[in-house]
Structure formats: structure tokens, C-alpha cells
Design an enzyme around this catalytic site. Structure first.
Site, PDB file in Angstrom:
ATOM      1  N   ALA A 123      12.562 -39.058 -30.233  1.00 48.94           N
ATOM      2  CA  ALA A 123      12.849 -39.799 -31.466  1.00 48.94           C
ATOM      3  C   ALA A 123      11.616 -39.860 -32.363  1.00 48.94           C
ATOM      4  CB  ALA A 123      13.325 -41.212 -31.113  1.00 48.94           C
ATOM      5  N   VAL A 149       9.048 -37.725 -32.478  1.00 46.45           N
ATOM      6  CA  VAL A 149       8.740 -36.407 -33.047  1.00 46.45           C
ATOM      7  C   VAL A 149       9.731 -36.075 -34.160  1.00 46.45           C
ATOM      8  CG1 VAL A 149       8.660 -33.922 -32.550  1.00 46.45           C
ATOM      9  CG2 VAL A 149       7.648 -35.555 -30.945  1.00 46.45           C
ATOM     10  N   THR A 186       8.837 -49.607 -19.171  1.00 44.31           N
ATOM     11  CA  THR A 186       8.571 -49.926 -17.757  1.00 44.31           C
ATOM     12  C   THR A 186       9.875 -50.324 -17.081  1.00 44.31           C
ATOM     13  OG1 THR A 186       7.616 -51.547 -16.242  1.00 44.31           O
ATOM     14  CG2 THR A 186       7.752 -52.227 -18.522  1.00 44.31           C
ATOM     15  N   ILE A 187      10.051 -49.854 -15.848  1.00 44.09           N
ATOM     16  CA  ILE A 187      11.270 -50.210 -15.118  1.00 44.09           C
ATOM     17  C   ILE A 187      11.246 -51.671 -14.674  1.00 44.09           C
ATOM     18  CG2 ILE A 187      11.591 -47.840 -14.271  1.00 44.09           C
ATOM     19  CD1 ILE A 187      10.688 -49.004 -11.466  1.00 44.09           C
ATOM     20  N   ASP A 188      10.063 -52.297 -14.710  1.00 50.05           N
ATOM     21  CA  ASP A 188       9.931 -53.649 -14.152  1.00 50.05           C
ATOM     22  C   ASP A 188      10.542 -54.734 -15.047  1.00 50.05           C
ATOM     23  OD1 ASP A 188       8.491 -52.502 -12.064  1.00 50.05           O
ATOM     24  OD2 ASP A 188       6.565 -52.794 -13.059  1.00 50.05           O
ATOM     25  N   GLU A 194       9.714 -56.155  -4.282  1.00 51.56           N
ATOM     26  CA  GLU A 194       8.596 -55.585  -3.526  1.00 51.56           C
ATOM     27  C   GLU A 194       7.398 -56.552  -3.473  1.00 51.56           C
ATOM     28  OE1 GLU A 194       6.985 -52.160  -5.558  1.00 51.56           O
ATOM     29  OE2 GLU A 194       7.036 -53.154  -7.491  1.00 51.56           O
ATOM     30  N   GLN A 221      13.993 -45.136  -7.511  1.00 50.86           N
ATOM     31  CA  GLN A 221      14.336 -46.023  -8.629  1.00 50.86           C
ATOM     32  C   GLN A 221      13.690 -45.619  -9.944  1.00 50.86           C
ATOM     33  OE1 GLN A 221      13.973 -50.427  -7.021  1.00 50.86           O
ATOM     34  NE2 GLN A 221      12.731 -49.054  -5.826  1.00 50.86           N
ATOM     35  N   ARG A 222      12.622 -44.837  -9.873  1.00 50.39           N
ATOM     36  CA  ARG A 222      11.879 -44.578 -11.117  1.00 50.39           C
ATOM     37  C   ARG A 222      12.310 -43.276 -11.793  1.00 50.39           C
ATOM     38  NH1 ARG A 222       5.669 -46.082 -10.573  1.00 50.39           N
ATOM     39  NH2 ARG A 222       5.230 -43.883 -10.831  1.00 50.39           N
TER      40      ARG A 222
HETATM   41  O1  F6P Z   1       5.340 -50.502 -12.858  1.00 56.89           O
HETATM   42  C1  F6P Z   1       6.267 -49.600 -12.368  1.00 56.89           C
HETATM   43  C2  F6P Z   1       6.161 -49.486 -10.873  1.00 56.89           C
HETATM   44  O2  F6P Z   1       7.123 -48.551 -10.417  1.00 56.89           O
HETATM   45  C3  F6P Z   1       6.302 -50.791 -10.101  1.00 56.89           C
HETATM   46  O3  F6P Z   1       7.617 -51.184  -9.971  1.00 56.89           O
HETATM   47  C4  F6P Z   1       5.619 -50.451  -8.819  1.00 56.89           C
HETATM   48  O4  F6P Z   1       5.102 -51.614  -8.208  1.00 56.89           O
HETATM   49  C5  F6P Z   1       4.500 -49.560  -9.269  1.00 56.89           C
HETATM   50  O5  F6P Z   1       4.893 -49.011 -10.514  1.00 56.89           O
HETATM   51  C6  F6P Z   1       4.162 -48.443  -8.330  1.00 56.89           C
HETATM   52  O6  F6P Z   1       3.031 -47.845  -8.833  1.00 56.89           O
HETATM   53  P1  F6P Z   1       2.462 -46.459  -8.348  1.00 56.89           P
HETATM   54  O7  F6P Z   1       3.278 -45.393  -8.990  1.00 56.89           O
HETATM   55  O8  F6P Z   1       1.057 -46.440  -8.869  1.00 56.89           O
HETATM   56  O9  F6P Z   1       2.549 -46.431  -6.866  1.00 56.89           O
END
Ligand code: F6P
Length: 321
Positions: free
Chosen positions: A23, A25, A126-128, A223, A252-253
Site C-alpha cells: 500500500a 509503495v 505486531t501479533i501481540d 507465554e 502463530q506468526r
Molecule cells: O512480538 C512478537 C513475538 O512473536 C512475541 O509474541 C514473542 O514473545 C516474541 O515475538 C518472540 O520473539 P523472537 O522471534 O525473538 O523469538
């Protein structure tokens, strides 16, 4: 009129970062602004890893997880000499405007660049979902959906064996992933940094569920809160049941960003370009009550406390779990 913008993805990648890059670019090119992609976050900026990104380079990336620019958690950028080096690199390219996509640490870096005279706008990626100033960050929705479908699979086997499972989700110090998972119907008991249950309290809740005939409960925990082996053992011994533990981890990421994240990324990417064109700097874009907002970066970072779930969400949780 600005002629060049650099875009950086930094910290943990999140699904939708690529949609934001696309978006930015496309919208910048529409206004005849050249975009430089910085490879590998702030570290790549220090190391002069910049190259031009054109519309054809980004046409097919919206559905890709991760970040085509790659990312890092740069230690060198935390120190002043590293930051000054980064600013020198930008000057050498004649770039005065930067868009940073990332979480809290990345937005702190954006503020530092702003203080050094670079025009900067930050986009939360961020996924958090741990940034208090915005209801959603890019990536959270996709990850939540991944968690829901993963737990769905775990439930199939848990139900077949009448087995309780502890599922650990990401979130760093924020319980949103666990909380939204429970509200969406996939967590029977949750424990988050904001509302931490002791192992005894988890057993009490489990006893209540079991007494009502539920033997296949899912306990969702954020976590970094428990030694999971100890927690599993505690529940097994106190409840006299078999328990399994699954850490969802990096599954999850990754993955294809959801429609919500892609659209959010487009809204924020286009707004970031517009803001820079209007000479604005030192802001983070967010979304509140479905409206895009801009928040002064310094104020946002100074005010930042651990994100607390809204009363509405807690009410929902109370009535539905
Ligand atoms: O901030 C995103 C995240 O995936 C957190 O949920 C997790 O605690 C952290 O990054 C993991 O970080 P790394 O990729 O440095 O292990």
C-alpha cells in the site's frame, strides 16, 4: 513536495506487513514519490541496505506472511552512534521521510529517528496487540485466526480422548490473544498476564467444568507465565486426570494475512504516506472505534502501560466461558 520515502519493518514480523508495504509503495508511486525498502530493519539501515521498491515489485505480495523486507531486533540502533550512522545513510540517499512498521520497540526507534530530525510515521505491526493506543495492530487478527483453527484441531483429539489440554499462545506480556481466543469460543479456562490464575485456581475452574460434564477442556495461557511441565504435573496430580500441553509457537506468526489485516494495512499504509506528504512527523497511526487515529509517538510511549482488556471484553468473557 517530498520525493523519497524509506520503509522499514522491524522487530517480530507480523502477517499483513507485506500488505502495508504494498500500500505504501503503490500510494507513494501514485504521487510520484520514490520508495526505498530497507532490508533487515534498523540494522539494515545502519548497514546501508536500501533499494528502490517499485509498484511491480509489490503487486503480488499482499497475501504473503512475514515481510519481504526482512526484519531484525537491532542492538546497534539502541545506541546513539548506531542511530547517527542510520541518519547519515538516509542523508546520503536524500531521504528525509521514513515509515516504520513494527511493535513497541520499533516505534521507540521511530521516535528516536524523529528526535534526530528525520520525518517519521509509525504503523503498528505486531501479533501481540499490546499497544494500548490502538484497538488493533496489523497481524493480530491473522494470528488469532491461526490460534482458533489450531485449537479446533486440538479439540478434535481432546474430545475423542476426554483429555484436558494446556495451550500456550504468544503475546509477550499481553493477554489479548488468549482473551480473544476464549471469547471466540476456543478456550474454556484462560490465564493471562493481566488476570493470572494460580495452578490451584486453574484446578478449581477445571473441577467446576468437570462437575458439569466437560472432560475435554482447553486451558489457554499466555507465554512466559508458567513452567508448563510443572503446571501440567500440578493439574494431573491434583485432579487425577491426564493432561497434555501444546505450545503453538511460531506457527502463530506466519501464514497468509486475513482480510481484516490486509485492509487495516492498506488503510494505515495510505494514511502514513498522506501524513508525510503533509509534513507531519512523530506520530503512530492507530485505529480506535473503527476510525483511524494518529497519536503523538512520544506521548504514546510515555503513557504506555500494560494494556488492560476493556470492560466490554471482560463482560463478554464472563458471560460466555
Ligand atoms: O512480538 C512478537 C513475538 O512473536 C512475541 O509474541 C514473542 O514473545 C516474541 O515475538 C518472540 O520473539 P523472537 O522471534 O525473538 O523469538
Amino acid at each position: 513536495m517530498i520525493h523519497k520515502i524509506a520503509v522499514i519493518t522491524s522487530g517480530g514480523d507480523s502477517p499483513g506487513m507485506n500488505a502495508a508495504i504494498r500500500a505504501i509503495v503503490k500510494s507513494a508511486n501514485y504521487h510520484n514519490i520514490e520508495v526505498y525498502g530497507v532490508e533487515g530493519g534498523y540494522q539494515g539501515l545502519i548497514e546501508d541496505k536500501l533499494s528502490i521498491l517499485r509498484t511491480p515489485d509489490v503487486e503480488t505480495i499482499a497475501n504473503k506472511g512475514g515481510t519481504i523486507l526482512k526484519t531484525s531486533r537491532s542492538l546497534a540502533f539502541m545506541d546513539e552512534p548506531g542511530r547517527k550512522q542510520a541518519v547519515d545513510v538516509l542523508r546520503n540517499y536524500g531521504i528525509a521521510d521514513v515509515i516504520v512498521i513494527g511493535g513497541e520497540g520499533s516505534l521507540q526507534g521511530a521516535q528516536k529517528l524523529h528526535e534526530l530530525g528525520v520525518r517519521v510515521v509509525g504503523i503498528p505491526g505486531t501479533i501481540d496487540n499490546d499497544l494500548d493506543y490502538t484497538d488493533y495492530s496489523i497481524g493480530f487478527d491473522t494470528t488469532l485466526n491461526t490460534v482458533l483453527s489450531s485449537i479446533g484441531r486440538i479439540k478434535d483429539t481432546g474430545l475423542s480422548h476426554n483429555k484436558t489440554t494446556i495451550v500456550e499462545v504468544m503475546g509477550r506480556h499481553c493477554g489479548d490473544l488468549a482473551l480473544f481466543t476464549a471469547i471466540a469460543g476456543e478456550g474454556d479456562i484462560i490465564s493471562t498476564p493481566e488476570y493470572k490464575l494460580s495452578p490451584e485456581q486453574i484446578c478449581e475452574k477445571l473441577q467446576d467444568k468437570i462437575s458439569k460434564g466437560r472432560n475435554d477442556n482447553i486451558i489457554v495461557v499466555t507465554e512466559r507465565m508458567y513452567d508448563l511441565d510443572e503446571l501440567q504435573q500440578h493439574i494431573e496430580e491434583h485432579m487425577n486426570i491426564e493432561v497434555r500441553t501444546t505450545v503453538l509457537g511460531f506457527i502463530q506468526r506466519g501464514g497468509e494475512p486475513s482480510a481484516f489485516d490486509r485492509i487495516l494495512a492498506n488503510k494505515m499504509g495510505v494514511k502514513a504516506v498522506q501524513m508525510l506528504m503533509e509534513g507531519e512527523s512523530g506520530y503512530a497511526i492507530g485505529i480506535k472505534s473503527n476510525q483511524l487515529i494518529q497519536k503523538d509517538l512520544k506521548t504514546m510511549l510515555d503513557e504506555k502501560t500494560d494494556k488492560q482488556p476493556s470492560y466490554d471484553l471482560l463482560e463478554l468473557l464472563l458471560h460466555t466461558t
